[in-house]
Write an enzyme that holds these catalytic residues in place. Structure first.
Site, PDB file in Angstrom:
ATOM      1  CG  ASP A 153      37.378  26.077  93.931  1.00  0.00           C
ATOM      2  OD1 ASP A 153      37.077  25.838  92.745  1.00  0.00           O
ATOM      3  OD2 ASP A 153      38.225  25.422  94.566  1.00  0.00           O
ATOM      4  CG  ASP A 180      36.923  15.637  89.220  1.00  0.00           C
ATOM      5  OD1 ASP A 180      37.625  16.575  88.793  1.00  0.00           O
ATOM      6  OD2 ASP A 180      35.845  15.812  89.820  1.00  0.00           O
TER       7      ASP A 180
END
Lengths: 252, 198
Positions: free
Chosen positions: A11, A130
């Site tokens: 990330d 997601d």
């Protein structure tokens, strides 16, 4: 024989890795390029960089990062986070990214997938989904990093996306993410057996057994994880040895 | 000839992933030039013909610019990568495309019940020629493709994905690899070095 892939995810915010890492041997564990090179050296099969910077300067930072990774890392890598146009992708590929992942923008405007596949080929278009299993037992698509529900079933969106040109699916289970209790096997298996494209399972990997399960029992083509690798709870060479010892084909 | 004094060109055309090859050469300490200039390509010491994309539009682009006859006429070592290798074959099922004909092979679509494209790491076996010098046995290489060239006498590497296919081809000064050496970790870098050392 084609092998199952192990993919660490980094990330990125403002060009730096966000989640802490436990790489004491790296002079700067926040440097995504150094971390990426270390993972490549350890035998990671691919890398994913997920940018969570929320500014308009983002594209420039991310492109610079891609260029730096490309010049130092000798395995394929995907860049994602906030990508919403053909121009965004053009810039990232030109700077050396091998694939891009799209999520919310593609759901809002599915023609983006077709445009990207036409312009650059499906092989570099990864659709990130997601997904969350709700009380009715069905898995639904969520957007904006999991904050916005859609009411659309995961399998329906995945099918449509592949028809439009997505070349790979990066499937993150919100129910499993961060739990370290294992990957979401049922939805991973459904997508992997129903779709003609590879499925990367993400969310919940906490032990080496979890990786074996998602490959053997859910037919995932690849498995992605972040903090368990960053904090060395699982080392990639150990994981690959374990998988090979359990009959899973991996690149050693 | 030492690596540094060589002029290496990467053929620029309407296909993707060309920059990745440039960056991979940079990692092994080589500066290359990405160009579609005929004269620069003709006089280079080594020519790399990379690419990811669609066969018929790529061939149309090359023909419009006379690059088809240029590529076929080259005398120095030439390395086709992925689509580049497929375009060096005789014909591709993709868009029913007549290709450069350097290799007599026919390029066909995978149709053996496995996911297409093949994406990921697979073994390259039965390695021949110095292109593969110094590699471990049956090394892994990174593939991304939906079409493949069959086996014949020009095959210098074999990979299996539902069907055994040519993961590398060789004829005279021409080499082609279906995988991406620029993304195939240390083995890939060794293959690029070997090509430069030809």
């Amino acid at each position: 024989m084609l092998t199952k892939r192990i993919i660490p995810c980094l990330d990125i915010k403002d060009g730096r890795t966000v989640k802490g890492t436990n790489f004491v041997e790296l002079r700067d564990a926040g440097d995504p390029v150094a971390l990426a090179a270390e993972y490549a050296r350890q035998g990671a099969d691919e890398l994913v960089f997920l940018d969570i910077t929320a500014t308009i300067e983002k594209r420039k930072t991310l492109a610079a990062l891609a260029r730096e990774v490309a010049s130092q890392v000798n395995i394929p890598f995907t860049v994602g986070g906030g990508i919403s146009s053909v121009e965004d992708v053009q810039v990232l590929l030109h700077h050396g990214a091998d694939k891009v992942s799209v999520n919310t923008a593609a759901f809002r405007d599915p023609s983006l997938l077709a445009a990207l596949a036409r312009e650059f080929g499906s092989q570099c278009v990864v659709l990130a989904i997601d997904t969350k299993q709700e009380e009715d037992g069905e898995w639904y698509v969520y957007l904006n990093g999991g904050r916005t529900g859609t009411g659309t079933k995961c399998i329906d969106w995945a099918r449509q996306a592949v028809d439009l040109g997505a070349g790979e699916i990066l499937l993150t289970s919100m129910n499993n993410d961060g739990t370290k209790k294992g990957f979401a096997l049922s939805i991973t298996a459904l997508l992997s057996t129903e779709l003609q494209v590879p499925v990367i399972a993400s969310g919940g990997g906490g032990t080496m057994e979890h990786f074996r399960d998602v490959f053997e029992n859910a037919e995932a083509d690849a498995a992605l994880a972040a903090s368990i690798f960053h904090f060395k709870e699982i080392r990639i060479p150990d994981l690959k040895q374990y998988l090979a010892g359990n009959g899973v084909h991996v690149r050693l | 000839m030492s690596a540094q004094t060589q002029q290496v060109v990467i053929v620029k055309y309407n296909a993707g992933n060309i920059q990745s090859v440039l960056y991979a050469l940079e990692r092994i300490g080589l500066e290359a030039v990405v160009t579609d200039d005929h004269e620069s390509i003709r006089k280079a010491d080594k020519v790399i013909f990379p690419g990811v994309g669609e066969a018929s539009s790529a061939m149309a682009y090359l023909r419009e610019r006379g690059m088809d006859s240029l590529l076929v006429s080259l005398k120095q070592p030439v390395l086709g990568i992925c689509l580049g290798m497929q375009l060096m074959c005789s014909h591709s099922e993709e868009g029913d495309t007549r290709c450069l004909g350097i290799f007599p092979n026919e390029v066909k679509k995978f149709n053996h019940g496995l996911k297409t494209p093949q994406i990921g790491w697979n073994n390259i076996t039965g390695l021949k020629t110095t292109l593969f010098s110094g590699l471990p046995a049956d090394p892994y290489a990174y593939f991304v493709h939906s079409y493949y060239a069959g086996l014949d006498t020009h095959t210098i590497a074999v990979t299996d994905y539902g069907v055994p296919f040519s993961s590398a081809l060789h004829r005279d000064n021409f080499y082609g690899v279906q995988f991406h050496p620029e993304k195939s970790a240390n083995a890939g870098e060794q293959i690029l070095r070997n090509f430069i050392d030809l």
